[in-house]
Design a protein around this motif. Structure first.
Motif, PDB file in Angstrom:
ATOM      1  N   ILE A 111       0.614  -1.101  -0.308  1.00  0.00           N
ATOM      2  CA  ILE A 111      -0.191  -0.149   0.111  1.00  0.00           C
ATOM      3  C   ILE A 111       0.816   1.473   0.090  1.00  0.00           C
ATOM      4  CG2 ILE A 111      -1.862   1.530   1.234  1.00  0.00           C
ATOM      5  CD1 ILE A 111      -2.923  -1.526   1.786  1.00  0.00           C
ATOM      6  N   SER A 112       1.883   1.086   1.443  1.00  0.00           N
ATOM      7  CA  SER A 112       3.357   2.626   0.660  1.00  0.00           C
ATOM      8  C   SER A 112       2.961   3.225  -0.593  1.00  0.00           C
ATOM      9  CB  SER A 112       4.362   2.435   2.048  1.00  0.00           C
ATOM     10  OG  SER A 112       4.539   3.328   1.653  1.00  0.00           O
TER      11      SER A 112
ATOM     12  N   ALA B 192     -11.362   4.882  -4.030  1.00  0.00           N
ATOM     13  CA  ALA B 192     -10.918   4.769  -4.971  1.00  0.00           C
ATOM     14  C   ALA B 192     -10.542   3.091  -4.847  1.00  0.00           C
ATOM     15  CB  ALA B 192      -9.448   5.261  -5.321  1.00  0.00           C
ATOM     16  N   VAL B 193      -9.875   2.245  -5.875  1.00  0.00           N
ATOM     17  CA  VAL B 193      -9.542   1.294  -5.969  1.00  0.00           C
ATOM     18  C   VAL B 193      -8.618   0.039  -6.782  1.00  0.00           C
ATOM     19  CG1 VAL B 193     -10.824  -1.682  -6.375  1.00  0.00           C
ATOM     20  CG2 VAL B 193     -12.322   0.188  -5.285  1.00  0.00           C
ATOM     21  N   ALA B 194      -7.555  -0.463  -6.268  1.00  0.00           N
ATOM     22  CA  ALA B 194      -6.794  -0.800  -6.784  1.00  0.00           C
ATOM     23  C   ALA B 194      -6.112  -1.984  -6.210  1.00  0.00           C
ATOM     24  CB  ALA B 194      -5.094   0.612  -6.535  1.00  0.00           C
ATOM     25  N   GLU B 195      -5.415  -2.433  -7.659  1.00  0.00           N
ATOM     26  CA  GLU B 195      -4.992  -3.657  -7.565  1.00  0.00           C
ATOM     27  C   GLU B 195      -3.069  -3.611  -6.722  1.00  0.00           C
ATOM     28  OE1 GLU B 195      -4.567  -8.450  -9.667  1.00  0.00           O
ATOM     29  OE2 GLU B 195      -5.968  -6.483 -11.140  1.00  0.00           O
ATOM     30  N   LEU B 196      -2.811  -4.616  -6.115  1.00  0.00           N
ATOM     31  CA  LEU B 196      -1.361  -4.474  -5.536  1.00  0.00           C
ATOM     32  C   LEU B 196      -0.826  -5.972  -6.179  1.00  0.00           C
ATOM     33  CD1 LEU B 196      -1.427  -2.374  -2.781  1.00  0.00           C
ATOM     34  CD2 LEU B 196      -1.626  -1.557  -4.931  1.00  0.00           C
ATOM     35  N   THR B 197      -1.471  -6.705  -6.341  1.00  0.00           N
ATOM     36  CA  THR B 197      -0.986  -8.325  -6.983  1.00  0.00           C
ATOM     37  C   THR B 197       0.686  -8.441  -7.238  1.00  0.00           C
ATOM     38  OG1 THR B 197      -3.406  -8.735  -7.619  1.00  0.00           O
ATOM     39  CG2 THR B 197      -1.468 -10.699  -8.035  1.00  0.00           C
ATOM     40  N   ASP B 198       1.136  -6.918  -8.103  1.00  0.00           N
ATOM     41  CA  ASP B 198       2.443  -7.224  -8.309  1.00  0.00           C
ATOM     42  C   ASP B 198       3.508  -6.631  -7.353  1.00  0.00           C
ATOM     43  OD1 ASP B 198       1.300  -5.163  -8.537  1.00  0.00           O
ATOM     44  OD2 ASP B 198       2.692  -4.315  -9.925  1.00  0.00           O
ATOM     45  N   LEU B 199       2.920  -6.136  -6.483  1.00  0.00           N
ATOM     46  CA  LEU B 199       3.838  -5.667  -4.987  1.00  0.00           C
ATOM     47  C   LEU B 199       3.854  -5.961  -4.100  1.00  0.00           C
ATOM     48  CD1 LEU B 199       1.975  -1.295  -5.052  1.00  0.00           C
ATOM     49  CD2 LEU B 199       4.043  -2.943  -6.408  1.00  0.00           C
ATOM     50  N   ILE B 200       3.242  -7.669  -4.343  1.00  0.00           N
ATOM     51  CA  ILE B 200       3.308  -8.561  -2.859  1.00  0.00           C
ATOM     52  C   ILE B 200       3.155 -10.031  -3.350  1.00  0.00           C
ATOM     53  CG2 ILE B 200       0.811  -9.195  -2.868  1.00  0.00           C
ATOM     54  CD1 ILE B 200       0.620  -8.579  -0.353  1.00  0.00           C
TER      55      ILE B 200
ATOM     56  N   VAL C 197      -7.240  -3.850  -3.552  1.00  0.00           N
ATOM     57  CA  VAL C 197      -7.201  -2.391  -1.897  1.00  0.00           C
ATOM     58  C   VAL C 197      -8.197  -1.168  -2.482  1.00  0.00           C
ATOM     59  CG1 VAL C 197      -5.946  -1.271  -0.606  1.00  0.00           C
ATOM     60  CG2 VAL C 197      -4.736  -3.464  -1.120  1.00  0.00           C
ATOM     61  N   ARG C 198      -9.238  -1.219  -1.360  1.00  0.00           N
ATOM     62  CA  ARG C 198      -9.945   0.424  -1.542  1.00  0.00           C
ATOM     63  C   ARG C 198      -9.417   0.715  -0.565  1.00  0.00           C
ATOM     64  NH1 ARG C 198     -14.490  -1.617  -0.027  1.00  0.00           N
ATOM     65  NH2 ARG C 198     -15.065  -0.598   1.554  1.00  0.00           N
ATOM     66  N   ARG C 199      -9.676   2.144  -0.595  1.00  0.00           N
ATOM     67  CA  ARG C 199      -9.139   3.157   0.183  1.00  0.00           C
ATOM     68  C   ARG C 199     -10.569   4.356   0.121  1.00  0.00           C
ATOM     69  NH1 ARG C 199      -4.468   6.702  -3.213  1.00  0.00           N
ATOM     70  NH2 ARG C 199      -5.579   8.221  -4.449  1.00  0.00           N
ATOM     71  N   GLU C 200     -10.948   4.602   1.150  1.00  0.00           N
ATOM     72  CA  GLU C 200     -11.542   6.019   1.479  1.00  0.00           C
ATOM     73  C   GLU C 200     -11.754   6.830   2.527  1.00  0.00           C
ATOM     74  OE1 GLU C 200     -14.681   2.879   3.828  1.00  0.00           O
ATOM     75  OE2 GLU C 200     -15.033   2.817   1.656  1.00  0.00           O
ATOM     76  N   PRO C 201     -11.942   8.161   2.490  1.00  0.00           N
ATOM     77  CA  PRO C 201     -11.533   8.789   3.726  1.00  0.00           C
ATOM     78  C   PRO C 201     -12.108   8.578   4.743  1.00  0.00           C
ATOM     79  CG  PRO C 201     -13.147  10.283   1.656  1.00  0.00           C
ATOM     80  CD  PRO C 201     -12.568   8.666   0.999  1.00  0.00           C
TER      81      PRO C 201
ATOM     82  N   HIS D  97      -9.139  -7.286   0.300  1.00  0.00           N
ATOM     83  CA  HIS D  97      -9.373  -9.078  -0.309  1.00  0.00           C
ATOM     84  C   HIS D  97      -8.147  -9.290  -1.187  1.00  0.00           C
ATOM     85  CE1 HIS D  97     -11.847  -7.263  -3.421  1.00  0.00           C
ATOM     86  NE2 HIS D  97     -12.260  -8.973  -4.000  1.00  0.00           N
ATOM     87  N   TYR D  98      -8.396 -10.777  -0.545  1.00  0.00           N
ATOM     88  CA  TYR D  98      -7.575 -11.803  -2.093  1.00  0.00           C
ATOM     89  C   TYR D  98      -8.695 -12.168  -2.620  1.00  0.00           C
ATOM     90  CZ  TYR D  98      -3.458 -11.118   1.531  1.00  0.00           C
ATOM     91  OH  TYR D  98      -2.212 -10.546   1.916  1.00  0.00           O
ATOM     92  N   THR D  99      -8.781 -12.131  -3.860  1.00  0.00           N
ATOM     93  CA  THR D  99      -9.418 -13.269  -4.698  1.00  0.00           C
ATOM     94  C   THR D  99      -9.257 -13.912  -6.235  1.00  0.00           C
ATOM     95  OG1 THR D  99     -12.026 -12.965  -6.055  1.00  0.00           O
ATOM     96  CG2 THR D  99     -10.221 -11.303  -5.440  1.00  0.00           C
ATOM     97  N   ASP D 100      -9.494 -14.923  -6.619  1.00  0.00           N
ATOM     98  CA  ASP D 100      -8.983 -15.402  -7.606  1.00  0.00           C
ATOM     99  C   ASP D 100     -10.423 -14.562  -8.178  1.00  0.00           C
ATOM    100  OD1 ASP D 100     -11.116 -16.902  -6.853  1.00  0.00           O
ATOM    101  OD2 ASP D 100     -10.455 -19.017  -6.859  1.00  0.00           O
TER     102      ASP D 100
END
Length: 456
Positions: free
Chosen positions: A265-266, A290-298, A311-315, A335-338
């Motif tokens: 996330i950082s 907002a929503v982002a995919e972080l699969t390549d960072l973990i 990952v989703r972020r909200e105020p 969340h993790y998902t396939d």
């Protein structure tokens, strides 16, 4: 002006030719049309010495009607017993008590199998369950406070209460409680064994065509319709996800915070190209989210192949729950998902897991908060009856109702349908039930009888 809220009348006992639960008669008529009582009777072994006066399948269906109508104890069956015009010969509270106590583990398993057969008939007829879309199953546990230390299997819980912590699996499309395990209050929510036991029992409740290929170790080539499971952070482990995959079941499970997730996330926080506006169920945009995919960072090597991290972020707002990442500006949740699809689509799909709160609330409003027995087997049977009653109501809503009542809560159904009053008359050698003139939902109830009559 007249400030009185009632009309002055003379009240006497001894009335006849009136009934007060026509809606429950409609609900029971649907159960009869689907053959629920006969299926339950076949699943309960009959005593060799002598046949019971009341068929046990019929007793259980009438107990479901009692629970749907707001009953919370065996003694509440007397409200139906006083109306033989609608319900025929109804068992006494003591007979119901003995019937439930006779449902040991083996017998209860047969009862669940009987309900699975009835469920298959409903799923063939409902537009909510036909088609080729994946069948979504939701796992969740809840706390039920018990104000007695004399009930077997109870224990203190982490909220400083005392009682049970049942775990359930629901079908998202219908809200049915497909399976449930009655656990002590101190049972952990992240028990892999419990979650898999409930999931396997839920898969057994699915129609044979849908369940094919979804038992542990089944060949993936047997799958004829996809099944996916959702769970909160209690299910967010690589080991449990691997067990889902071993059943050819897709998964979406809430992520827990850990150094790897926080580092991902950082690294992504300042990359604005990764983030897309979060969507609402109606297709709109959620303000500030907002929503982002972080699969390549973990590192997801411990997870099944194809696992993604969304990952989703909200105020951040006052009182917000724990976040995956420490921030004064945003709350992060993931969340993790396939599951295939864009990050926004998978996030929207996972947020729908919140439906389980509605399903559990319906169970608690229909007898789940009242366990009237001291021994554990009897209370397991009581919880099963609560699930069956809630499912019967959902079947009625799916097959006989439309509009707001098709999604209404138990209290609304009781007030508008189940407790409908009527007058009983005899005409042309038939018993006729005439709904009270001016009853607001009379047309809805009459239409439901027509739907029931059309079921073949």
């Amino acid at each position: 002006m007249n400030g009185n809220s009632t009309v002055s009348v003379v009240v006497e006992g001894g009335g006849d030719q009136v009934v007060a639960h026509v809606g429950l008669h409609a609900l029971g008529s649907l159960a009869d049309r689907l053959g629920v009582g006969e299926l339950l009777s076949a699943g309960i072994a009959r005593p060799v010495a002598r046949l019971p006066l009341h068929d046990r399948g019929k007793v259980m269906v009438q107990a479901m009607l009692m629970l749907a109508g707001g009953g919370e104890a065996c003694s509440d069956i007397e409200r139906l017993r006083s109306q033989p015009t609608l319900f025929g010969a109804v068992a006494s509270d003591s007979t119901l008590y003995r019937t439930i106590r006779s449902l040991d583990a083996a017998t209860l398993a047969g009862v669940w199998e009987a309900m699975a057969q009835a469920r298959g008939g409903v799923w063939r007829r409902s537009s909510a369950t036909t088609g080729t879309a994946p069948v979504i199953l939701d796992l969740d546990a809840s706390l039920v406070d018990i104000h007695s230390e004399n009930k077997e299997g109870t224990a203190a819980n982490y909220k400083h209460g005392f009682g049970f912590s049942p775990m359930f699996c629901f079908a998202d499309a219908t809200g049915e409680a497909l399976a449930g395990v009655l656990r002590p209050g101190n049972a952990t929510a992240n028990s892999i064994a419990d979650q898999l036991a409930v999931l396997d029992a839920a898969i057994d409740q699915l129609p044979t065509r849908i369940a094919a290929g979804h038992h542990r170790g089944d060949d993936g080539g047997l799958v004829r319709r996809a099944v996916e499971v959702r769970a909160d952070s209690a299910g967010g482990s690589a080991r449990l996800a691997s067990e889902f995959r071993a059943r050819n079941v897709g998964f979406s499970v809430v992520a827990r915070t850990n150094p790897q997730v926080q580092a991902a996330i950082s690294r992504a926080a300042a990359d604005h190209r990764r983030w897309a506006p979060s969507a609402t169920p109606s297709g709109g945009v959620r303000d500030g989210a907002a929503v982002a995919e972080l699969t390549d960072l973990i590192d997801l090597s411990a997870w099944p192949e194809g696992t993604r991290l969304i990952v989703r972020r909200e105020p951040r707002h006052p009182g917000a729950q724990t976040s995956l990442f420490p921030s004064l500006e945003f709350r992060f949740w993931g969340h993790y998902t396939d599951r295939a699809g864009t990050p926004v689509e998978t996030d929207l799909h996972m947020r729908a897991h919140a439906h389980v709160e509605d399903h559990i609330r319906r169970l608690k409003a229909s007898g789940l908060e009242r366990f009237p027995f001291t021994d554990l087997d009897a209370n397991r049977a009581w919880m099963a009856l609560v699930c069956f009653a809630a499912d019967l109501v959902r079947w009625f809503q799916l097959l006989c109702l439309s509009g707001a009542l098709a999604k209404a809560e138990p209290k609304t159904l009781r007030w508008q349908l189940w407790h409908t009053p009527a007058r009983v008359i005899r005409h042309a050698r038939r018993t006729v039930v005439r709904i009270l003139q001016g009853w607001p939902d009379a047309d809805v109830l009459l239409a439901s009888y027509r739907h029931i009559a059309s079921i073949i």
